[in-house]
Design a protein around this motif. Structure first.
Motif, PDB file in Angstrom:
ATOM      1  N   GLY A   1       0.835  -1.186   0.000  1.00 21.76           N
ATOM      2  CA  GLY A   1       0.000   0.000   0.000  1.00 21.76           C
ATOM      3  C   GLY A   1       0.872   1.239   0.000  1.00 21.76           C
TER       4      GLY A   1
ATOM      5  N   VAL B   1      -8.444   2.131   4.584  1.00 23.90           N
ATOM      6  CA  VAL B   1      -9.082   2.057   3.275  1.00 23.90           C
ATOM      7  C   VAL B   1      -9.796   0.714   3.149  1.00 23.90           C
ATOM      8  N   PRO B   2     -10.786   0.583   2.264  1.00 24.25           N
ATOM      9  CA  PRO B   2     -11.357  -0.746   2.000  1.00 24.25           C
ATOM     10  C   PRO B   2     -10.262  -1.713   1.556  1.00 24.25           C
TER      11      PRO B   2
ATOM     12  N   GLY C   1      -7.948  -2.521   3.663  1.00 29.70           N
ATOM     13  CA  GLY C   1      -6.819  -2.219   4.525  1.00 29.70           C
ATOM     14  C   GLY C   1      -6.627  -3.281   5.600  1.00 29.70           C
TER      15      GLY C   1
ATOM     16  N   ALA D   1     -10.357   6.598   5.702  1.00 23.84           N
ATOM     17  CA  ALA D   1      -9.868   5.837   4.544  1.00 23.84           C
ATOM     18  C   ALA D   1      -8.541   6.400   4.029  1.00 23.84           C
ATOM     19  N   SER D   2      -7.592   6.628   4.944  1.00 20.46           N
ATOM     20  CA  SER D   2      -6.306   7.211   4.561  1.00 20.46           C
ATOM     21  C   SER D   2      -5.121   6.278   4.798  1.00 20.46           C
TER      22      SER D   2
ATOM     23  N   ASP E   1      -3.370   2.242   4.859  1.00 20.71           N
ATOM     24  CA  ASP E   1      -3.441   0.886   4.323  1.00 20.71           C
ATOM     25  C   ASP E   1      -3.125  -0.173   5.377  1.00 20.71           C
TER      26      ASP E   1
END
Length: 259
Positions: free
Chosen positions: A39, A112-113, A115, A83-84, A86
């Protein structure tokens, strides 16, 4: 105030023979785990004395409380945008947090999705857990706080739509503080790992954030564009064009009745 001082006394214990024994096992376990997580942004919250992100290859790796600039991070209200991140690593945060479930909610928010979160904690169903019971509420660190079982952690993660991945348990030596006794009893690590795989003094668990309700959006079939694309074929053959193999009578658009 440095982040490690959120739990007074814990950082001092980490420099004891037993603390170094625990950190060595966790570092070995986490090195292999985070090395395969990719990520852009990773954060470690808790135990800033040890770099558990050292084997990770993300371009930005942040360790709260470490470095030249001391940063105080409220684990129940993380200073990161939604959502920042990973990857978030939580070594021994939940068992000493006032509201561990809120900490996990914050982790879910900033990931994040897709993550990843990696949690290290003390195991209540172990010899370390027995030492905590004997020490009572007034015991010194780390023999205080709320040790959380793997089952409870998994339940909380499931409620937050995390999918549990790998897990490991280690450090089977009794909670003795003398280096010579730790060395003499190291054979218990081999025996415990074989005969009592979930009974180690500490555990590591990995989970992935899943977002429910996502669906793939595909473009609708444009009849006019399709007709223009098929026109050269009709002129060349002098007849009517065949339907493409994927467009048979059973597959229709939602706004077009079947023939």
């Amino acid at each position: 105030m440095r982040e490690s001082e959120s739990f007074p006394g814990l950082h001092a214990w980490l420099d004891t023979p037993l603390g170094r024994y625990v950190m060595a096992w966790e570092a070995s376990c986490l090195d292999g785990l985070v090395a395969d997580i990719f990520g852009y942004n990773a954060a470690q919250l808790g135990v800033p004395e040890f770099d558990f992100l050292r084997a990770n290859r993300m371009p930005l790796r942040f360790r709260a409380g470490a470095g030249d600039v001391a940063v105080e991070a409220d684990h129940a209200a993380l200073p990161f945008a939604a959502a920042s991140l990973d990857l978030v690593v939580l070594p021994h945060v939940l068992e000493f947090a006032a509201n561990p479930h809120q900490v996990l909610r914050e982790v879910e928010r900033v990931l994040v999705p897709g993550g990843h979160v990696v949690i290290a904690g003390f195991n209540p169903a172990s010899l370390f857990g027995l030492k905590r019971l004997l020490a009572g509420r007034d015991g010194s660190y780390p023999w205080r706080g709320q040790y959380l079982s793997l089952r409870r952690i998994k339940d909380w993660l499931a409620l937050l739509s995390f999918e549990t991945g790998s897990q490991a348990s280690g450090c089977y030596v009794p909670a003795v503080e003398q280096q010579q006794w730790i060395e003499r009893l190291r054979g218990l690590d081999w025996a415990g790992g074989r005969w009592w795989p979930i009974g180690g003094g500490v555990y590591v668990i990995h989970a992935i954030k899943r977002v429910q309700g996502l669906r793939l959006i595909t473009p609708k079939w444009d009849r006019k564009a399709g007709a223009r694309a098929l026109a050269p074929l009709v002129q060349k053959t002098g007849g009517s064009a065949r339907r493409p193999s994927g467009l048979h009578r059973g597959i229709t658009r939602d706004d077009e009745p079947a023939a």
